[in-house]
Design a protein around this motif. Structure first.
Motif, PDB file in Angstrom:
ATOM      1  N   LYS A 170     110.772  72.553 -21.758  1.00  0.00           N
ATOM      2  CA  LYS A 170     109.858  73.167 -20.795  1.00  0.00           C
ATOM      3  C   LYS A 170     108.571  73.529 -21.515  1.00  0.00           C
ATOM      4  N   GLY A 171     107.490  73.516 -20.790  1.00  0.00           N
ATOM      5  CA  GLY A 171     106.210  73.819 -21.431  1.00  0.00           C
ATOM      6  C   GLY A 171     106.099  75.284 -21.826  1.00  0.00           C
ATOM      7  N   THR A 172     105.239  75.555 -22.795  1.00  0.00           N
ATOM      8  CA  THR A 172     104.886  76.944 -23.087  1.00  0.00           C
ATOM      9  C   THR A 172     103.375  76.993 -23.091  1.00  0.00           C
ATOM     10  N   SER A 173     102.831  78.105 -22.664  1.00  0.00           N
ATOM     11  CA  SER A 173     101.377  78.171 -22.705  1.00  0.00           C
ATOM     12  C   SER A 173     100.977  79.174 -23.769  1.00  0.00           C
ATOM     13  N   PRO A 174      99.931  78.833 -24.534  1.00  0.00           N
ATOM     14  CA  PRO A 174      99.463  79.785 -25.545  1.00  0.00           C
ATOM     15  C   PRO A 174      99.093  81.116 -24.895  1.00  0.00           C
ATOM     16  N   GLY A 175      98.573  81.064 -23.663  1.00  0.00           N
ATOM     17  CA  GLY A 175      98.182  82.285 -22.973  1.00  0.00           C
ATOM     18  C   GLY A 175      99.375  83.218 -22.817  1.00  0.00           C
ATOM     19  N   GLY A 192     107.079  97.598 -30.240  1.00  0.00           N
ATOM     20  CA  GLY A 192     107.213  96.346 -29.511  1.00  0.00           C
ATOM     21  C   GLY A 192     107.967  95.252 -30.231  1.00  0.00           C
ATOM     22  N   GLU A 193     108.523  95.524 -31.422  1.00  0.00           N
ATOM     23  CA  GLU A 193     109.165  94.432 -32.146  1.00  0.00           C
ATOM     24  C   GLU A 193     110.242  93.767 -31.296  1.00  0.00           C
ATOM     25  N   LYS A 194     111.000  94.612 -30.600  1.00  0.00           N
ATOM     26  CA  LYS A 194     112.075  94.058 -29.777  1.00  0.00           C
ATOM     27  C   LYS A 194     111.486  93.131 -28.708  1.00  0.00           C
ATOM     28  N   PHE A 195     110.397  93.589 -28.094  1.00  0.00           N
ATOM     29  CA  PHE A 195     109.750  92.802 -27.048  1.00  0.00           C
ATOM     30  C   PHE A 195     109.229  91.472 -27.599  1.00  0.00           C
ATOM     31  N   VAL A 196     108.566  91.549 -28.757  1.00  0.00           N
ATOM     32  CA  VAL A 196     107.987  90.342 -29.341  1.00  0.00           C
ATOM     33  C   VAL A 196     109.077  89.358 -29.759  1.00  0.00           C
ATOM     34  N   MET A 197     110.133  89.876 -30.375  1.00  0.00           N
ATOM     35  CA  MET A 197     111.204  88.980 -30.814  1.00  0.00           C
ATOM     36  C   MET A 197     111.894  88.340 -29.606  1.00  0.00           C
ATOM     37  N   LEU A 198     112.061  89.116 -28.556  1.00  0.00           N
ATOM     38  CA  LEU A 198     112.633  88.564 -27.316  1.00  0.00           C
ATOM     39  C   LEU A 198     111.727  87.463 -26.758  1.00  0.00           C
ATOM     40  N   ALA A 199     110.431  87.742 -26.788  1.00  0.00           N
ATOM     41  CA  ALA A 199     109.472  86.771 -26.258  1.00  0.00           C
ATOM     42  C   ALA A 199     109.508  85.485 -27.077  1.00  0.00           C
ATOM     43  N   LEU A 200     109.614  85.632 -28.394  1.00  0.00           N
ATOM     44  CA  LEU A 200     109.645  84.441 -29.247  1.00  0.00           C
ATOM     45  C   LEU A 200     110.940  83.656 -29.023  1.00  0.00           C
ATOM     46  N   ALA A 201     112.055  84.386 -28.918  1.00  0.00           N
ATOM     47  CA  ALA A 201     113.336  83.711 -28.675  1.00  0.00           C
ATOM     48  C   ALA A 201     113.272  82.964 -27.340  1.00  0.00           C
ATOM     49  N   ASN A 202     112.632  83.582 -26.385  1.00  0.00           N
ATOM     50  CA  ASN A 202     112.474  82.988 -25.068  1.00  0.00           C
ATOM     51  C   ASN A 202     111.604  81.718 -25.145  1.00  0.00           C
ATOM     52  N   THR A 203     110.519  81.797 -25.924  1.00  0.00           N
ATOM     53  CA  THR A 203     109.653  80.623 -26.117  1.00  0.00           C
ATOM     54  C   THR A 203     110.432  79.503 -26.808  1.00  0.00           C
ATOM     55  N   ASP A 204     111.189  79.866 -27.843  1.00  0.00           N
ATOM     56  CA  ASP A 204     111.990  78.864 -28.561  1.00  0.00           C
ATOM     57  C   ASP A 204     112.921  78.140 -27.598  1.00  0.00           C
ATOM     58  N   ASP A 205     113.540  78.947 -26.749  1.00  0.00           N
ATOM     59  CA  ASP A 205     114.493  78.391 -25.795  1.00  0.00           C
ATOM     60  C   ASP A 205     113.793  77.407 -24.848  1.00  0.00           C
ATOM     61  N   ARG A 206     112.619  77.797 -24.377  1.00  0.00           N
ATOM     62  CA  ARG A 206     111.864  76.920 -23.470  1.00  0.00           C
ATOM     63  C   ARG A 206     111.484  75.615 -24.162  1.00  0.00           C
ATOM     64  N   VAL A 207     110.985  75.737 -25.389  1.00  0.00           N
ATOM     65  CA  VAL A 207     110.559  74.535 -26.123  1.00  0.00           C
ATOM     66  C   VAL A 207     111.743  73.599 -26.305  1.00  0.00           C
ATOM     67  N   ARG A 208     112.867  74.171 -26.676  1.00  0.00           N
ATOM     68  CA  ARG A 208     114.026  73.311 -26.946  1.00  0.00           C
ATOM     69  C   ARG A 208     114.569  72.657 -25.690  1.00  0.00           C
ATOM     70  N   ARG A 209     114.351  73.298 -24.565  1.00  0.00           N
ATOM     71  CA  ARG A 209     114.801  72.672 -23.317  1.00  0.00           C
ATOM     72  C   ARG A 209     113.727  71.769 -22.717  1.00  0.00           C
TER      73      ARG A 209
END
Ligand code: ATP
Ligand code: MG
Length: 447
Positions: free
Chosen positions: A294-299, A275-292
């Protein structure tokens, strides 16, 4: 008390630090005018000053303004006691037992007001590794500055004079893009090992270099993190993951040797079987949301971090002959039982995580009324975003995610055309489900 006096007179390192005169940097030099700080924190400082106290905006906000970043919040430090602060503001309350802080409500804002902390001394309660347990003495502003972690975090901004008060050359260090520890780094990490995580997070977030004197000991002292209560680590890791720079932070944590066995969450992130690819994608996606903004939920975040563990358990249970949906629910519970405790995931977040996971198989149903029902789910959006990540990481066919993207955007007629024909088994399954429901069995099971 006497010991404290002696240590001050004869000068330990910290006592020395608290005696030197701070630099007072005028607005003409740093250019942070008072309109740059929130109106709430400004009013809190002004009111306290009117009552004869010292009061400054302090810490991360001043640092962020100096490097041109948007501060997350504006904290205030003062020589007023918590009780004096509380009395000065009608809408305020004292939080915490040991070291009390005051939350002052100003319109929409909540300002955290902290009384200057005093120097740690021989009476300070510590555990056997030197971690400070009780931290409840008040002190002078100079002592408060010396108690902060990095020089860039020990800056005080006075909204009345617009001056920055700098005890530890923080402004100069920031100009040099350096994160420098106040005092002796090894001693400061021993007092509070979480500072190692803060160093990595702040450096990544602010684009700073960790000064070698603070960076070198991290590798050898990383083990001290095992000793920190899980809830505190969870809070700090959550800050790190939602900093907008999580990919950089995680990569750097790995580079600094803060890995394997020390931080359960990091193990989960770095040791995904596939799942490393999945997790890294998810983190990159979260980073992108934060920088724009947009909210992120811990859930959502934890749902992604733990997903491949769920998949592994799910597969195993299905291979043992368990049917699909009960197997998923069982896998979810197993993963949350184990990880929830280790990571100190709260019950509310665990509920959010489950909602997102439980929606996943429902995206497979593209016939009859079920897609419409799914659209109406309150957590549909989070479930769909999660589905996209699964598709992008190659776990499932992109065609399914694309179908859902189009289905949401389509109008009524087009939606009807998009539906797949009902399979022969669908109706029979539905009848069985109705019967089960009327027999009192869980109606909410998605299959
Ligand atoms: P952020 O931008 O994430 O809010 P921050 O530096 O403001 O970063 P906070 O946790 O809000 O972090 O802390 C506010 C201030 O309190 C810091 O700037 C620092 O001066 C002080 N501080 C926080 N944590 C520690 C610590 N573990 N040791 C010493 N000082 C700390
Ligand atoms: Mg802060």
């Amino acid at each position: 008390m006497i010991r404290k006096l002696i240590s001050r007179v004869f000068g330990g390192r910290k006592a020395e630090a608290s005696h030197h005169e701070p630099a007072v940097i005028p607005v003409s030099s740093h250019r942070i005018t008072r309109d740059r700080i929130s109106s709430g924190s400004r009013r809190v400082c002004e009111t306290l000053q009117d009552n004869g106290h010292k009061a400054y905006v302090v810490g991360g906000a001043v640092r962020d303004l100096l490097i041109g970043a948007e501060p997350k919040d504006f904290d205030v430090a003062t020589d007023a006691t918590p009780e004096e602060v509380r009395r000065a503001f009608r809408r305020s309350r004292i939080i915490g037992r040991r070291f009390q802080i005051v939350h002052v409500m100003m319109g929409q804002e909540t300002i955290e007001v902290t009384t200057f902390r005093g120097t740690l001394d021989a009476n300070t309660k510590k555990d056997e590794h030197g971690r400070v347990l009780h931290d409840n003495v008040f002190g002078s502003q100079a002592e408060d500055a010396a108690r902060r972690d990095f020089t860039a975090n020990a800056l005080y901004y006075d909204p009345t004079t617009e001056a920055v008060i700098d005890y530890h050359h923080g402004v100069g260090d920031l100009k040099q893009k350096t994160l420098r520890m106040i005092g002796e780094p090894r001693a400061r990490y021993r007092e509070d090992p979480v500072r190692m995580l803060r160093a990595v997070r702040l450096a990544a977030k602010l684009g700073l270099i960790i000064d070698p004197a603070a960076r070198t000991p991290i590798r050898e002292m990383a083990g001290l993190l095992e000793n920190v209560p899980a809830a505190r680590l969870f809070d700090e890791m959550l800050k790190l993951l939602t900093s907008g720079h999580s990919v950089k932070c995680i990569t750097q944590l790995r580079d600094e040797g803060l890995h394997h066995g020390l931080l359960p969450l990091l193990d989960v992130i770095l040791e995904q079987p596939m799942g490393e690819k999945f997790v890294m994608l998810a983190l990159a996606n979260t980073d992108d949301r934060v920088r724009r903004g947009k909210g992120t939920s811990p859930g959502f975040l934890f749902a992604t971090l733990l997903w491949h563990e769920v998949l592994a358990h799910w597969e195993k249970l299905k291979a043992q002959g368990e049917s699909k949906i009960p197997a998923l629910y069982q896998a979810m519970d197993t993963v949350l039982d184990v990880q929830g405790e280790k990571l100190a995931i709260t019950r509310r977040i665990a509920g959010d995580i489950k909602d997102i996971w439980a929606l996943q198989p429902r995206f497979e149903a593209r016939a009859g009324k079920r897609p419409y029902g799914l659209l109406e789910q309150p957590r549909f959006r989070a479930g769909y975003d999660f589905l996209l990540l699964r598709a992008e990481s190659g776990e499932i066919d992109m065609e399914l995610a694309d179908w859902w993207t189009r289905f949401q955007e389509a109008d009524g007629e087009e939606r009807a055309r998009m539906l797949l024909p009902e399979q022969a088994g669908d109706k029979k399954r539905r009848r069985r489900r109705k019967k089960l429901a009327s027999d009192g069995v869980d109606r909410n099971s998605p299959e």
